[in-house]
Motif scaffolding. Structure first.
Motif, mmCIF file in Angstrom:
data_model
loop_
_atom_site.group_PDB
_atom_site.id
_atom_site.type_symbol
_atom_site.label_atom_id
_atom_site.label_comp_id
_atom_site.label_asym_id
_atom_site.label_seq_id
_atom_site.Cartn_x
_atom_site.Cartn_y
_atom_site.Cartn_z
ATOM 1 N N HIS B 136 0.879 -1.165 0.000
ATOM 2 C CA HIS B 136 0.000 0.000 0.000
ATOM 3 C C HIS B 136 0.919 1.218 0.000
ATOM 4 C CE1 HIS B 136 -2.628 2.798 2.651
ATOM 5 N NE2 HIS B 136 -3.070 2.891 1.417
ATOM 6 N N ASN B 140 -3.281 8.455 1.367
ATOM 7 C CA ASN B 140 -4.611 7.925 1.654
ATOM 8 C C ASN B 140 -5.206 8.648 2.846
ATOM 9 O OD1 ASN B 140 -6.888 6.288 1.582
ATOM 10 N ND2 ASN B 140 -5.699 4.399 1.311
ATOM 11 N N GLN B 141 -6.543 8.602 2.905
ATOM 12 C CA GLN B 141 -7.247 9.324 3.961
ATOM 13 C C GLN B 141 -7.126 8.628 5.304
ATOM 14 O OE1 GLN B 141 -11.056 9.797 2.156
ATOM 15 N NE2 GLN B 141 -10.910 12.022 2.158
ATOM 16 N N GLU B 184 -8.767 3.080 4.574
ATOM 17 C CA GLU B 184 -9.276 2.007 3.745
ATOM 18 C C GLU B 184 -8.341 1.716 2.576
ATOM 19 O OE1 GLU B 184 -13.434 2.514 2.623
ATOM 20 O OE2 GLU B 184 -12.981 1.333 0.821
ATOM 21 N N HIS B 185 -7.943 0.449 2.470
ATOM 22 C CA HIS B 185 -7.212 -0.021 1.282
ATOM 23 C C HIS B 185 -7.638 -1.471 1.142
ATOM 24 C CE1 HIS B 185 -4.213 -0.207 -1.835
ATOM 25 N NE2 HIS B 185 -3.614 -1.224 -1.266
#
Lengths: 261, 239
Positions: B136, B140-141, B184-185
């Motif tokens: 990853h 990202n949030q 979230e991933h």
């Protein structure tokens, strides 16, 4: 959900940013750290330095530029060119780079990818794959700035590089590089389907629409050099176009963003 | 003025109140200290390299960075003789910020290589589930479950830079309570924890541009205030 990244690439020779056809008509365009900081202010999600001379004499100045950039830009920094061994990679990382991009050296010695990933983690290893389309379909790996064919299939090498420990693949179409004809979308689609690691698209960007197309073809990040250097398009314009196309991008923010006076 | 208000006020001004707080960065050979050191210095900390227990005595906050696998990192940490001093530090609820692997090491063990880790937080480090791509990598949030001074002044939808394939999964009531933020991933995973002055983030604030620097400035302010007291009235902080 991850944002898609916009990554400006700076060609560096003897510690200075240069522009021009690779190795030919190089013009001094300024200090890498200063340019990198400007790009980050404009919304760059990462910075790539490509040491195009990769000469021992210019190495110290490059590493100094990496050090100064790391202390000003505060986004991930990748350095490509001139790394053929674990100790050389260590020197780059110790200067403040987060990742090293391996290209010709990895093709010559694929196990280098594994050794570097083992020493520093796969997140620090980017394998750059320069390709040319084959007349009968598919793509071939080329090295030495695209001048030397290897006979190796690009998709097979992409798969192998990911297996060996590449954390990301930087995939360049040498047919498109510098042409402004747009990314080779079929190539990106084929690589993204074959590997599970993130794919960075490179070679051919002319405008914001090309970035959108590359992401739709499966690229996780999109790299460009000349359109940003020549200020043909601002990073913010590219990101705005991506956002309009429904692609999630990081909002551009100042490096300090109010955190530091 | 409450400690909280002072802590958050200090971070927005960029320089913590009362001179440069001394922040120790644990150097155990499992990570790049250049960027974290430069980022902490940028937000006004006096950065001290911590290689052995003696180096801990006059630092006000401790940052444990780290990349790579848990097993080798624990072995390196063991050789420095810092394992017990770190446990004591956390037991005393002194300001501690684990980053990436530095957060994962707080849990009981890691699935990455089966290594036993510090066990200061209930739960294990597990591979990201149903991830579209691994590692990853990217911005990202970080979605907060609650307000916390560590995120003071940072927009709720802010993106931070991640590079990892594994993440700590807190277990039990105590572990659950420590969850500060998720990301979230594929599936959601825990991207920040807070239990008193024990703080951890899976992302890299030192590589997350302005919001990352702000988070580090907030940690420096928490450390300057002596940690535990900084969370006396978290509702006073706008996050």
């Amino acid at each position: 959900m991850l944002t898609r990244r916009v990554v400006p690439c700076l060609d560096v020779a003897d510690g200075r940013v240069v522009k021009g056809t690779r190795f030919i008509d190089l013009r001094d365009e300024g200090d890498p750290a200063e340019l990198a900081e400007r790009y980050v202010r404009e919304g760059a999600d990462e910075i790539v330095f490509l040491d195009i001379a990769a000469a021992p004499a210019g190495r110290a100045t490059l590493l100094d530029a990496v050090r100064r950039t790391a202390g000003r830009a505060f986004v991930p920094l990748t350095v490509g060119g001139g790394v053929h061994s674990v100790p050389e990679m260590r020197a780059v990382l110790r200067s403040g780079a987060d990742k090293v991009s391996l290209n010709t050296a990895a093709v010559a010695d694929p196990d280098l990818v594994r050794r570097c990933a083992r020493a520093f983690g796969r997140q620090a290893v980017v394998v750059a794959i320069d390709t040319r389309a084959r007349p009968k379909g598919g793509w071939e790996v080329v090295v030495r700035g695209g001048r030397q064919p290897t006979g190796r299939d690009a998709l097979a090498w992409a798969e192998r590089a990911a297996e060996l420990g590449a954390g990301e693949l930087l995939v360049t179409s040498m047919d498109r590089d510098g042409t402004g004809e747009g990314f080779d979308l079929a190539l990106l689609r084929a690589v993204a389907e074959r590997v599970s690691v993130p794919v960075i698209a490179s070679g051919g960007a002319a405008g914001p629409a090309d970035f959108v197309a590359a992401v739709r073809a499966g690229a996780d990040a999109v790299l460009a050099a000349s359109i940003f250097h020549r200020r043909i398009h601002a990073i913010a314009d590219v990101k705005a176009a991506m956002a309009r196309a429904g692609i999630r991008v990081r909002a551009a923010g100042a490096i300090g963003a109010g955190a530091v006076a | 003025m409450s400690p909280v208000a002072r802590a958050s006020g200090a971070s927005s001004a960029g320089r913590p109140v009362g001179g440069a707080p001394r922040i120790g960065v644990v150097d155990y050979g499992a990570g790049n200290l250049v960027s974290i050191g430069q980022a902490l210095a940028r937000v006004g900390a006096e950065v001290r390299r911590v290689r052995r227990s003696d180096d801990l005595h006059d630092v006000q906050g401790l940052v444990v960075p780290g990349v790579g696998a848990a097993g080798p990192a624990m072995r390196r940490l063991g050789r420095t003789g810092l394992v017990e001093p770190l446990r004591d530090w956390v037991a005393a609820d002194r300001p501690f910020l684990g980053i990436c692997l530095g957060l994962q090491l707080l849990f009981e063990g890691s699935d990455e290589d089966g290594a036993e880790t510090l066990g200061l937080l209930a739960g294990r480090t597990v591979m990201l589930e149903s991830a579209p791509r691994l590692p990853h990598i990217g911005w990202n949030q970080v979605e907060r479950r609650r307000a916390h001074p560590l995120f003071a002044g940072i927009a709720p939808a802010a993106d931070f830079y991640f590079v990892h394939s594994y993440a700590g999964r807190p277990a039990g009531t105590e572990g659950e309570a420590a969850i500060l933020a998720e990301t979230e991933h594929g599936r959601r995973f825990v991207s920040a924890v807070a239990r008193g002055a024990l703080l951890g983030v899976q992302f890299h604030p030192e590589r997350s541009a302005g919001d990352g620097l702000r988070l580090l400035a907030n940690f420096v302010a928490i450390a300057a205030e002596g940690g535990g007291r900084a969370r006396v009235r978290p509702e006073a902080v706008s996050c």
